[in-house]
Write a protein that holds these residues in place. Structure first.
Motif, PDB file in Angstrom:
ATOM      1  N   THR A   1      11.987 -39.998 -36.625  1.00 11.01           N
ATOM      2  CA  THR A   1      11.390 -41.111 -37.121  1.00 11.01           C
ATOM      3  C   THR A   1      10.285 -41.439 -36.220  1.00 11.01           C
ATOM      4  OG1 THR A   1      13.761 -41.778 -37.747  1.00 11.01           O
ATOM      5  CG2 THR A   1      11.949 -43.633 -37.521  1.00 11.01           C
ATOM      6  N   TYR A   2       9.280 -41.622 -36.942  1.00  6.26           N
ATOM      7  CA  TYR A   2       7.923 -42.154 -36.232  1.00  6.26           C
ATOM      8  C   TYR A   2       8.036 -43.368 -35.878  1.00  6.26           C
ATOM      9  CZ  TYR A   2       5.674 -37.613 -37.383  1.00  6.26           C
ATOM     10  OH  TYR A   2       5.401 -36.226 -37.298  1.00  6.26           O
ATOM     11  N   GLY A   3       7.084 -44.001 -35.001  1.00  5.26           N
ATOM     12  CA  GLY A   3       7.125 -45.444 -34.345  1.00  5.26           C
ATOM     13  C   GLY A   3       6.841 -46.322 -35.333  1.00  5.26           C
ATOM     14  N   ASN A   4       6.223 -45.988 -36.692  1.00  4.14           N
ATOM     15  CA  ASN A   4       6.095 -46.882 -37.665  1.00  4.14           C
ATOM     16  C   ASN A   4       7.387 -46.917 -38.802  1.00  4.14           C
ATOM     17  OD1 ASN A   4       5.988 -44.341 -38.804  1.00  4.14           O
ATOM     18  ND2 ASN A   4       3.998 -44.681 -39.883  1.00  4.14           N
ATOM     19  N   GLY A   5       8.266 -46.209 -38.316  1.00  3.68           N
ATOM     20  CA  GLY A   5       9.600 -46.425 -39.167  1.00  3.68           C
ATOM     21  C   GLY A   5       9.590 -45.331 -40.038  1.00  3.68           C
ATOM     22  N   VAL A   6       8.772 -44.609 -40.348  1.00  3.52           N
ATOM     23  CA  VAL A   6       8.722 -43.377 -41.243  1.00  3.52           C
ATOM     24  C   VAL A   6       9.693 -42.267 -40.899  1.00  3.52           C
ATOM     25  CG1 VAL A   6       7.484 -41.462 -42.491  1.00  3.52           C
ATOM     26  CG2 VAL A   6       6.478 -43.649 -42.151  1.00  3.52           C
ATOM     27  N   LYS A   7      10.754 -42.064 -41.706  1.00  2.00           N
ATOM     28  CA  LYS A   7      11.848 -41.063 -41.336  1.00  2.00           C
ATOM     29  C   LYS A   7      11.236 -39.704 -41.879  1.00  2.00           C
ATOM     30  CE  LYS A   7      15.847 -43.954 -41.211  1.00  2.00           C
ATOM     31  NZ  LYS A   7      16.954 -44.728 -41.916  1.00  2.00           N
ATOM     32  N   ALA A   8      10.562 -39.039 -40.857  1.00  5.91           N
ATOM     33  CA  ALA A   8      10.016 -37.787 -41.495  1.00  5.91           C
ATOM     34  C   ALA A   8      10.719 -36.589 -41.499  1.00  5.91           C
ATOM     35  CB  ALA A   8       8.700 -37.516 -40.403  1.00  5.91           C
ATOM     36  N   LEU A   9      11.941 -36.426 -40.788  1.00  4.65           N
ATOM     37  CA  LEU A   9      13.070 -35.678 -41.017  1.00  4.65           C
ATOM     38  C   LEU A   9      14.330 -36.156 -40.823  1.00  4.65           C
ATOM     39  CD1 LEU A   9      11.477 -32.747 -38.625  1.00  4.65           C
ATOM     40  CD2 LEU A   9      11.152 -32.701 -41.114  1.00  4.65           C
TER      41      LEU A   9
ATOM     42  N   GLY B   1       7.271 -28.576 -50.744  1.00  7.52           N
ATOM     43  CA  GLY B   1       7.366 -29.962 -50.708  1.00  7.52           C
ATOM     44  C   GLY B   1       6.199 -30.788 -51.081  1.00  7.52           C
ATOM     45  N   PRO B   2       6.216 -31.951 -51.624  1.00  8.23           N
ATOM     46  CA  PRO B   2       5.082 -32.809 -51.724  1.00  8.23           C
ATOM     47  C   PRO B   2       4.431 -33.321 -50.592  1.00  8.23           C
ATOM     48  CG  PRO B   2       7.196 -34.109 -52.392  1.00  8.23           C
ATOM     49  CD  PRO B   2       7.547 -32.624 -52.097  1.00  8.23           C
ATOM     50  N   ASN B   3       3.121 -33.749 -50.727  1.00  5.69           N
ATOM     51  CA  ASN B   3       2.674 -34.502 -49.672  1.00  5.69           C
ATOM     52  C   ASN B   3       3.616 -35.459 -49.166  1.00  5.69           C
ATOM     53  OD1 ASN B   3       0.262 -33.217 -49.157  1.00  5.69           O
ATOM     54  ND2 ASN B   3      -0.759 -34.289 -50.794  1.00  5.69           N
ATOM     55  N   GLY B   4       3.630 -35.370 -47.687  1.00  3.32           N
ATOM     56  CA  GLY B   4       4.391 -36.686 -46.962  1.00  3.32           C
ATOM     57  C   GLY B   4       5.982 -36.183 -47.032  1.00  3.32           C
ATOM     58  N   ALA B   5       6.358 -35.065 -47.303  1.00  8.72           N
ATOM     59  CA  ALA B   5       7.642 -34.780 -47.291  1.00  8.72           C
ATOM     60  C   ALA B   5       8.250 -34.570 -45.803  1.00  8.72           C
ATOM     61  CB  ALA B   5       7.917 -33.259 -48.079  1.00  8.72           C
ATOM     62  N   GLY B   6       7.421 -34.044 -45.091  1.00 10.61           N
ATOM     63  CA  GLY B   6       7.748 -33.691 -43.525  1.00 10.61           C
ATOM     64  C   GLY B   6       7.624 -32.296 -43.326  1.00 10.61           C
ATOM     65  N   LYS B   7       7.050 -31.581 -44.056  1.00 10.87           N
ATOM     66  CA  LYS B   7       6.535 -30.242 -43.842  1.00 10.87           C
ATOM     67  C   LYS B   7       5.835 -29.955 -42.376  1.00 10.87           C
ATOM     68  CE  LYS B   7       4.450 -29.555 -47.649  1.00 10.87           C
ATOM     69  NZ  LYS B   7       4.249 -30.872 -48.111  1.00 10.87           N
ATOM     70  N   SER B   8       4.635 -30.608 -42.359  1.00  8.58           N
ATOM     71  CA  SER B   8       3.917 -30.702 -41.159  1.00  8.58           C
ATOM     72  C   SER B   8       4.765 -31.011 -39.706  1.00  8.58           C
ATOM     73  CB  SER B   8       2.780 -31.339 -41.228  1.00  8.58           C
ATOM     74  OG  SER B   8       1.918 -30.929 -42.083  1.00  8.58           O
ATOM     75  N   THR B   9       5.519 -32.011 -40.004  1.00  6.71           N
ATOM     76  CA  THR B   9       6.258 -32.493 -38.817  1.00  6.71           C
ATOM     77  C   THR B   9       7.266 -31.424 -38.302  1.00  6.71           C
ATOM     78  OG1 THR B   9       6.094 -34.762 -39.696  1.00  6.71           O
ATOM     79  CG2 THR B   9       7.891 -34.213 -38.149  1.00  6.71           C
ATOM     80  N   LEU B  10       8.037 -31.018 -39.387  1.00  2.09           N
ATOM     81  CA  LEU B  10       9.051 -29.871 -39.212  1.00  2.09           C
ATOM     82  C   LEU B  10       8.128 -28.714 -38.475  1.00  2.09           C
ATOM     83  CD1 LEU B  10      11.959 -28.393 -39.200  1.00  2.09           C
ATOM     84  CD2 LEU B  10      11.258 -27.857 -41.699  1.00  2.09           C
ATOM     85  N   MET B  11       7.101 -28.196 -38.942  1.00  2.00           N
ATOM     86  CA  MET B  11       6.323 -27.073 -38.454  1.00  2.00           C
ATOM     87  C   MET B  11       5.766 -27.183 -37.067  1.00  2.00           C
ATOM     88  SD  MET B  11       4.762 -25.286 -41.620  1.00  2.00           S
ATOM     89  CE  MET B  11       5.530 -23.934 -42.151  1.00  2.00           C
ATOM     90  N   ARG B  12       5.254 -28.459 -36.778  1.00  2.00           N
ATOM     91  CA  ARG B  12       4.771 -28.896 -35.280  1.00  2.00           C
ATOM     92  C   ARG B  12       5.901 -29.123 -34.236  1.00  2.00           C
ATOM     93  NH1 ARG B  12       1.172 -32.837 -38.013  1.00  2.00           N
ATOM     94  NH2 ARG B  12       2.877 -34.412 -37.679  1.00  2.00           N
ATOM     95  N   THR B  13       7.117 -29.476 -34.997  1.00  2.00           N
ATOM     96  CA  THR B  13       8.445 -29.356 -34.111  1.00  2.00           C
ATOM     97  C   THR B  13       8.717 -28.151 -33.782  1.00  2.00           C
ATOM     98  OG1 THR B  13       8.800 -31.329 -35.184  1.00  2.00           O
ATOM     99  CG2 THR B  13      10.685 -30.407 -33.765  1.00  2.00           C
TER     100      THR B  13
HETATM  101  P1  ADP Z   1       3.708 -33.118 -45.088  1.00  2.00           P
HETATM  102  O1  ADP Z   1       3.428 -32.072 -44.396  1.00  2.00           O
HETATM  103  O2  ADP Z   1       4.932 -32.558 -46.096  1.00  2.00           O
HETATM  104  O3  ADP Z   1       2.620 -33.736 -45.827  1.00  2.00           O
HETATM  105  P2  ADP Z   1       4.311 -34.861 -42.906  1.00  2.00           P
HETATM  106  O4  ADP Z   1       5.021 -34.212 -41.824  1.00  2.00           O
HETATM  107  O5  ADP Z   1       2.792 -34.541 -42.547  1.00  2.00           O
HETATM  108  O6  ADP Z   1       4.499 -34.278 -44.434  1.00  2.00           O
HETATM  109  O7  ADP Z   1       4.674 -36.291 -42.913  1.00  2.00           O
HETATM  110  C1  ADP Z   1       5.744 -36.819 -43.353  1.00  2.00           C
HETATM  111  C2  ADP Z   1       5.744 -38.301 -43.107  1.00  2.00           C
HETATM  112  O8  ADP Z   1       5.579 -39.034 -41.817  1.00  2.00           O
HETATM  113  C3  ADP Z   1       4.617 -38.880 -44.016  1.00  2.00           C
HETATM  114  O9  ADP Z   1       4.972 -40.152 -44.583  1.00  2.00           O
HETATM  115  C4  ADP Z   1       3.756 -39.268 -42.919  1.00  2.00           C
HETATM  116  O10 ADP Z   1       2.748 -40.159 -43.449  1.00  2.00           O
HETATM  117  C5  ADP Z   1       4.409 -39.563 -41.856  1.00  2.00           C
HETATM  118  N1  ADP Z   1       3.761 -39.042 -40.386  1.00  2.00           N
HETATM  119  C6  ADP Z   1       3.187 -37.867 -40.164  1.00  2.00           C
HETATM  120  N2  ADP Z   1       2.699 -38.060 -38.897  1.00  2.00           N
HETATM  121  C7  ADP Z   1       2.863 -39.173 -38.521  1.00  2.00           C
HETATM  122  C8  ADP Z   1       2.571 -39.849 -37.098  1.00  2.00           C
HETATM  123  N3  ADP Z   1       1.929 -39.033 -36.164  1.00  2.00           N
HETATM  124  N4  ADP Z   1       2.858 -41.201 -37.059  1.00  2.00           N
HETATM  125  C9  ADP Z   1       3.398 -41.799 -38.167  1.00  2.00           C
HETATM  126  N5  ADP Z   1       3.739 -41.174 -39.303  1.00  2.00           N
HETATM  127  C10 ADP Z   1       3.530 -40.018 -39.440  1.00  2.00           C
END
Ligand code: ADP
Ligand code: ADP
Length: 224
Positions: A11-19, A35-47
């Motif tokens: 969960t990011y600092g702004n409350g978004v549950k990315a995974l 997955g669509p934009n915002g699904a959490g793909k990049s978050t998973l890959m960076r992790t």
């Molecule tokens: P995807 O790669 O599938 O588009 P992301 O992993 O980039 O998904 O993002 C998943 C969610 O987390 C989105 O709602 C995005 O806005 C949010 N998010 C991604 N990175 C950050 C961050 N550094 N801080 C806050 N929210 C983030």
């Protein structure tokens, strides 16, 4: 050779549950994350790429916990981020040599051989003296793969690699990834169903941070 993702949450600092409790088993070969934009793909890959930490859960590469062994894992990991910047005024050959030095390939003869082999593998050898600023989107992505392969990784992670490529360039890119996946775990993300159909042995669909489906593309994709 296997990557295990076990109950990963972020969960990011702004409350978004990315995974949210993401669990996946990823064997050798091509694994597609759809997955669509915002699904959490990049978050998973960076992790997975050890560039950020999850809040809970863990990831194992052949029994090695990646968060606890970042240094070791980075030696056997290749990563092509979604926004991969290149220096437009450098040639592919010069920049690839720089990356090779940064990755610790300091012996000149060895470096020359590795760089040359990768330029051939990515079909950039003839364009090696050209400035990267003049490369097409597909050439830039292939250059990105070349730099990601410098350390001969067992795990290659590519984030939305086909975005913006035309069909011919995408096909070329598919062929390159398929070849790499013969002896590597390749994980790539996309929002394009066709990419998965063409390429993947296994796949997962992720939405709002959760895995909603996983399995073989042929079994899953009919309904998409
Ligand atoms: P995807 O790669 O599938 O588009 P992301 O992993 O980039 O998904 O993002 C998943 C969610 O987390 C989105 O709602 C995005 O806005 C949010 N998010 C991604 N990175 C950050 C961050 N550094 N801080 C806050 N929210 C983030
Ligand atoms: P993607 O195209 O994969 O969804 P994003 O556009 O969501 O990527 O994110 C691009 C960059 O901005 C990433 O480094 C991500 O961590 C960061 N980011 C995304 N959403 C947010 C957010 N809501 N707050 C802060 N940073 C964010």
């Amino acid at each position: 050779m296997k990557l295990i993702i076990d109950n990963l949450s972020k969960t990011y600092g702004n409350g978004v549950k990315a995974l949210q409790n993401v669990s996946l088993e990823i064997p050798k070969g091509m694994f597609g994350l759809l997955g669509p934009n915002g699904a959490g793909k990049s978050t998973l890959m960076r992790t997975i790429a050890t560039l950020q930490d999850a809040d809970s859960g863990h990831i194992l590469l052949d029994d090695l916990n990646i968060a606890a062994n970042k240094h070791t894992i980075r030696k056997c990991l290749g990563y092509l981020p979604q926004q991969f910047g290149v220096y437009p005024k450098m040639s592919a050959e010069v920049l690839l040599n720089h990356f090779a030095v940064l990755k610790g390939i300091t012996q000149k003869g060895e470096r020359k051989d590795i760089v040359e082999a990768l330029l051939h593998k990515t079909n950039l050898y003839d364009a090696r003296k050209q400035n990267l600023g003049g490369y097409s989107g597909g050439m830039k992505q292939r250059f990105g793969i070349a730099q990601a392969l410098l350390n001969n990784p067992t795990l290659l992670i590519v984030d939305e690699p086909t975005a913006g490529l035309d069909p011919k360039e995408r096909n070329r890119f598919y062929n390159l990834l398929s070849e790499i996946a013969e002896n590597t775990i390749v994980i790539f993300s996309t929002h394009i169903v066709e990419d998965i159909k063409e390429l993947c042995n296994n796949m997962a669909i992720i939405n709002k941070g959760e895995v909603v489906l996983r399995g073989k593309p042929l079994e899953l994709i009919e309904g998409l």
